[in-house]
Design an enzyme around this catalytic site. Structure first.
Site, PDB file in Angstrom:
ATOM      1  N   ARG A 165      30.961  46.521  61.043  1.00 36.50           N
ATOM      2  CA  ARG A 165      30.781  45.324  60.205  1.00 36.50           C
ATOM      3  C   ARG A 165      31.757  44.226  60.592  1.00 36.50           C
ATOM      4  O   ARG A 165      31.498  43.054  60.397  1.00 36.50           O
ATOM      5  CB  ARG A 165      31.033  45.681  58.729  1.00 36.50           C
ATOM      6  CG  ARG A 165      29.935  46.403  58.023  1.00 36.50           C
ATOM      7  CD  ARG A 165      30.217  46.433  56.530  1.00 36.50           C
ATOM      8  NE  ARG A 165      30.725  45.143  56.103  1.00 36.50           N
ATOM      9  CZ  ARG A 165      31.759  44.989  55.264  1.00 36.50           C
ATOM     10  NH1 ARG A 165      32.394  46.022  54.790  1.00 36.50           N
ATOM     11  NH2 ARG A 165      32.168  43.775  54.917  1.00 36.50           N
ATOM     12  N   ASP A 188      44.618  43.107  54.779  1.00 36.45           N
ATOM     13  CA  ASP A 188      43.634  43.661  55.728  1.00 36.45           C
ATOM     14  C   ASP A 188      44.288  44.246  56.966  1.00 36.45           C
ATOM     15  O   ASP A 188      43.608  44.900  57.759  1.00 36.45           O
ATOM     16  CB  ASP A 188      42.622  42.581  56.138  1.00 36.45           C
ATOM     17  CG  ASP A 188      41.798  42.112  54.955  1.00 36.45           C
ATOM     18  OD1 ASP A 188      41.170  41.052  55.059  1.00 36.45           O
ATOM     19  OD2 ASP A 188      41.813  42.793  53.909  1.00 36.45           O
ATOM     20  N   CYS A 219      33.470  48.040  46.328  1.00 37.28           N
ATOM     21  CA  CYS A 219      33.522  48.913  47.497  1.00 37.28           C
ATOM     22  C   CYS A 219      34.711  49.832  47.296  1.00 37.28           C
ATOM     23  O   CYS A 219      35.391  49.785  46.296  1.00 37.28           O
ATOM     24  CB  CYS A 219      33.612  48.113  48.783  1.00 37.28           C
ATOM     25  SG  CYS A 219      35.185  47.364  48.997  1.00 37.28           S
ATOM     26  N   LYS A 270      35.248  37.008  60.824  1.00 36.96           N
ATOM     27  CA  LYS A 270      34.232  37.547  59.907  1.00 36.96           C
ATOM     28  C   LYS A 270      34.361  36.878  58.550  1.00 36.96           C
ATOM     29  O   LYS A 270      33.360  36.449  57.961  1.00 36.96           O
ATOM     30  CB  LYS A 270      34.417  39.046  59.743  1.00 36.96           C
ATOM     31  CG  LYS A 270      33.627  39.654  58.585  1.00 36.96           C
ATOM     32  CD  LYS A 270      33.852  41.138  58.393  1.00 36.96           C
ATOM     33  CE  LYS A 270      35.035  41.469  57.538  1.00 36.96           C
ATOM     34  NZ  LYS A 270      34.880  41.268  56.081  1.00 36.96           N
ATOM     35  N   ASN A 271      35.585  36.741  58.051  1.00 38.77           N
ATOM     36  CA  ASN A 271      35.764  36.274  56.673  1.00 38.77           C
ATOM     37  C   ASN A 271      35.573  34.774  56.507  1.00 38.77           C
ATOM     38  O   ASN A 271      35.535  34.278  55.386  1.00 38.77           O
ATOM     39  CB  ASN A 271      37.114  36.740  56.128  1.00 38.77           C
ATOM     40  CG  ASN A 271      37.105  38.248  55.899  1.00 38.77           C
ATOM     41  OD1 ASN A 271      36.043  38.877  55.936  1.00 38.77           O
ATOM     42  ND2 ASN A 271      38.264  38.832  55.694  1.00 38.77           N
ATOM     43  N   ARG A 278      36.719  45.197  42.542  1.00 37.75           N
ATOM     44  CA  ARG A 278      36.342  43.886  43.102  1.00 37.75           C
ATOM     45  C   ARG A 278      35.453  43.098  42.137  1.00 37.75           C
ATOM     46  O   ARG A 278      34.321  42.765  42.418  1.00 37.75           O
ATOM     47  CB  ARG A 278      35.690  44.073  44.472  1.00 37.75           C
ATOM     48  CG  ARG A 278      36.639  44.794  45.409  1.00 37.75           C
ATOM     49  CD  ARG A 278      36.181  44.803  46.829  1.00 37.75           C
ATOM     50  NE  ARG A 278      36.356  43.484  47.439  1.00 37.75           N
ATOM     51  CZ  ARG A 278      36.118  43.266  48.732  1.00 37.75           C
ATOM     52  NH1 ARG A 278      35.699  44.241  49.498  1.00 37.75           N
ATOM     53  NH2 ARG A 278      36.269  42.069  49.252  1.00 37.75           N
TER      54      ARG A 278
HETATM   55  C1  EPZ Z   1      38.652  38.524  50.706  1.00 35.35           C
HETATM   56  O1  EPZ Z   1      38.070  39.354  49.714  1.00 35.35           O
HETATM   57  C2  EPZ Z   1      38.390  39.237  52.020  1.00 35.35           C
HETATM   58  N1  EPZ Z   1      36.954  39.378  52.216  1.00 35.35           N
HETATM   59  C3  EPZ Z   1      39.042  40.625  51.983  1.00 35.35           C
HETATM   60  O2  EPZ Z   1      38.870  41.191  53.282  1.00 35.35           O
HETATM   61  C4  EPZ Z   1      40.545  40.475  51.719  1.00 35.35           C
HETATM   62  O3  EPZ Z   1      41.108  41.755  51.582  1.00 35.35           O
HETATM   63  C5  EPZ Z   1      40.760  39.667  50.435  1.00 35.35           C
HETATM   64  O4  EPZ Z   1      40.059  38.408  50.516  1.00 35.35           O
HETATM   65  C6  EPZ Z   1      42.238  39.392  50.189  1.00 35.35           C
HETATM   66  O5  EPZ Z   1      42.764  38.692  51.278  1.00 35.35           O
HETATM   67  C7  EPZ Z   1      36.256  38.308  52.625  1.00 35.35           C
HETATM   68  O6  EPZ Z   1      36.797  37.229  52.818  1.00 35.35           O
HETATM   69  C8  EPZ Z   1      34.772  38.521  52.845  1.00 35.35           C
HETATM   70  P1  EPZ Z   1      40.054  38.177  46.483  1.00 35.35           P
HETATM   71  P2  EPZ Z   1      37.864  38.774  48.203  1.00 35.35           P
HETATM   72  O7  EPZ Z   1      39.031  37.552  45.619  1.00 35.35           O
HETATM   73  O8  EPZ Z   1      37.577  37.323  48.266  1.00 35.35           O
HETATM   74  C9  EPZ Z   1      40.966  40.215  42.274  1.00 35.35           C
HETATM   75  C10 EPZ Z   1      38.156  42.748  54.863  1.00 35.35           C
HETATM   76  O9  EPZ Z   1      38.679  43.834  55.152  1.00 35.35           O
HETATM   77  N2  EPZ Z   1      39.847  39.412  41.760  1.00 35.35           N
HETATM   78  O10 EPZ Z   1      41.088  37.326  47.136  1.00 35.35           O
HETATM   79  O11 EPZ Z   1      36.911  39.683  47.508  1.00 35.35           O
HETATM   80  C11 EPZ Z   1      40.494  41.305  43.242  1.00 35.35           C
HETATM   81  O12 EPZ Z   1      40.090  42.457  42.531  1.00 35.35           O
HETATM   82  C12 EPZ Z   1      38.025  42.359  53.410  1.00 35.35           C
HETATM   83  O13 EPZ Z   1      37.752  41.886  55.691  1.00 35.35           O
HETATM   84  C13 EPZ Z   1      39.583  39.426  40.397  1.00 35.35           C
HETATM   85  O14 EPZ Z   1      40.245  40.113  39.630  1.00 35.35           O
HETATM   86  O15 EPZ Z   1      39.324  39.016  47.632  1.00 35.35           O
HETATM   87  C14 EPZ Z   1      41.738  41.535  44.076  1.00 35.35           C
HETATM   88  O16 EPZ Z   1      42.602  42.398  43.371  1.00 35.35           O
HETATM   89  C15 EPZ Z   1      38.418  43.479  52.457  1.00 35.35           C
HETATM   90  N3  EPZ Z   1      38.552  38.675  39.931  1.00 35.35           N
HETATM   91  C16 EPZ Z   1      42.381  40.138  44.157  1.00 35.35           C
HETATM   92  O17 EPZ Z   1      41.808  39.392  43.090  1.00 35.35           O
HETATM   93  C17 EPZ Z   1      37.787  37.882  40.757  1.00 35.35           C
HETATM   94  O18 EPZ Z   1      36.872  37.187  40.265  1.00 35.35           O
HETATM   95  C18 EPZ Z   1      42.129  39.387  45.453  1.00 35.35           C
HETATM   96  O19 EPZ Z   1      40.743  39.362  45.654  1.00 35.35           O
HETATM   97  C19 EPZ Z   1      38.075  37.888  42.125  1.00 35.35           C
HETATM   98  C20 EPZ Z   1      39.115  38.649  42.607  1.00 35.35           C
END
Ligand code: EPZ
Length: 417
Positions: free
Chosen positions: A396, A304, A116, A22-23, A121
């Site tokens: 999803r 995850d 979410c 999915k990701n 996020r």
């Molecule tokens: C991806 O989310 C995945 N989703 C998430 O999976 C997964 O939990 C996450 O990576 C971490 O591995 C998809 O790939 C669609 P991040 P993403 O940007 O890209 C902070 C699932 O269950 N951050 O790596 O949104 C953020 O708040 C989902 O399949 C900022 O502060 O995650 C978090 O604390 C849930 N500013 C950390 O970084 C930003 O601009 C990691 O987030 C971006 C992120």
């Protein structure tokens, strides 16, 4: 309303075949509009996120042809129009269209991606990356307008190794003038899959999968054929289900190296695993050793899988701990696991689990995608009937979950109430 109903306590035996990730899919579909030709992507999972992204492609007048598990995308007639708020909000990953539209047209208008339940996020790192490439970002009400006279390669350091920011900046940079370097880039396998896709179109990306990614901008991106990698989180979820109920359960069509952290934790817990080139065979045991996990960016223990893994920790003899370091609110499954009979307390970002505890069926709620997966794992283990509401979260991210589990002996159905 749809609910899931599980008659638990049954042994599961046979083979579950893992679908496309999915990701990776949710980034590959937006990335496809960068081509000047037509691209084919196979092993696309039939999940609601895929449908939502195809609706956005149609909003943009992109020609989309679906065959079973593959998609042909031709953006030759596409229009860079504003994506509707309704479509933007159906999944957070719609924000990948921001990077792709900016990279292709130097302009993107997108509604704020929904946060979410697992956390705020923010997307500040995405926007900072776009600005570093020369874009101006402004907001009007609840939408972003991102546009640039020109996109020029830049050195971008990510304060957090963000998966989304790494990918979105890559999408914006592939046609920028000159060289872009992303430092402290995320190293998830899905990022490598997207970089490979773009390189197959003619992009010049090196270092994907390491913390330094280099992109040399190109003028033209052509046609290619690409395959989505197997979903390591779906695979990990079913391996955990196998540790709970497998007698034995084979999880097939996976890449074991993508699951190193989980597999080593399962071995530490005393779960007997047979790890093949593209499968894992798992046999449940009556007793497990307590293990502590701490989530981290790849290749650390994946956030995850933290929620489904907690279900296994409820069956371990002694005290286990789970610390969540990525998301601020990823323990919403705990009250429902306790309602099923678990003994879990949460303080700050650490859950303490005392086991083993017998789980007994209850009515529970899927609060988010992976919490829902934890409810399914717990319901399969629990004696008696478990019903799960809000199952749209689960659908999803888990293709054909009812068929896959029924085929190995689970009694699980979706009912309309
Ligand atoms: C991806 O989310 C995945 N989703 C998430 O999976 C997964 O939990 C996450 O990576 C971490 O591995 C998809 O790939 C669609 P991040 P993403 O940007 O890209 C902070 C699932 O269950 N951050 O790596 O949104 C953020 O708040 C989902 O399949 C900022 O502060 O995650 C978090 O604390 C849930 N500013 C950390 O970084 C930003 O601009 C990691 O987030 C971006 C992120």
């Amino acid at each position: 309303m749809k609910i899931m109903e599980i008659e638990g306590g049954r042994d599961l035996k046979g083979t579950i075949r893992i679908s496309g990730a999915k990701n990776a899919t949710v980034a590959l579909i937006p990335a496809a509009i960068l081509t000047d030709e037509e691209v084919t992507i196979c092993n696309i999972p039939e999940i609601t996120d895929t449908e939502a992204l195809c609706d956005i492609l149609k909003d943009l007048n992109v020609n989309v042809k679906r065959a079973s598990e593959s998609i042909i995308i031709n953006p030759k007639e596409m229009k860079n129009i504003e994506i509707t708020e309704e479509h933007s909000r159906r999944l957070r990953a719609s924000y990948y269209f921001m990077g792709a539209l900016l990279g292709k047209y130097k302009k993107a208008i997108m509604y704020f991606p929904g946060g979410c339940s697992i956390g705020a996020r923010p997307i500040d790192l995405h926007l900072k990356g776009f600005e570093a490439l020369g874009a101006k970002v402004r907001s009007e009400g609840n939408k972003y307008i991102v546009e640039a006279e020109d996109l020029t390669g830049a050195n971008i350091y990510l304060d957090i190794a963000s998966v989304g920011a790494t990918i979105n900046i890559m999408l914006a940079a592939v046609k920028a003038k000159g060289k872009t370097v992303i430092d402290n880039a995320a190293k998830e396998p899905e990022i490598v899959n997207i970089a490979t896709f773009l390189n197959n179109m003619g992009a010049k990306i090196t270092g994907a999968g390491t913390s330094t990614i280099q992109i040399i901008g190109v003028d033209y991106l052509g046609s290619c054929f690409h395959e989505v990698i197997p979903d390591r989180i779906e695979a990990g979820t079913y391996i955990i289900v196998g540790a709970l109920c497998g007698n034995p359960l084979k999880i097939d069509n996976l890449i074991p190296e993508h699951l190193d952290a989980l597999l080593s934790k399962l071995e530490e817990a005393g779960v007997p695993l047979e790890v093949g080139a593209d499968y894992v065979l798992v046999q449940k045991q009556d007793d497990y050793k307590p293990v502590n996990i701490k989530t981290a960016v790849y290749p650390g223990f994946p956030t995850d899988l933290q929620q489904p893994f907690t279900v296994l920790q409820t069956q371990s003899s002694g005290k286990s701990k789970t610390t969540e370091t990525i998301w601020e609110n990823r323990f919403m499954h705990v009250p429902y696991l306790n309602a099923l009979g678990a003994d879990i307390t949460v303080k700050n970002q650490t859950a303490t689990i005392i086991g083993p505890r017998k789980l007994v069926g209850q009515d529970v709620v899927a609060t988010d995608l992976r919490a829902g997966a934890a409810m399914v794992a717990a319901g399969l283990k629990a004696e008696g009937k478990t019903t799960i509401t809000n199952i749209e979260h689960i659908l999803r991210g888990y293709e054909q979950i009812i068929e896959k589990l029924t085929d190995v002996g689970a009694k699980i159905t979706i009912k309309e109430i």
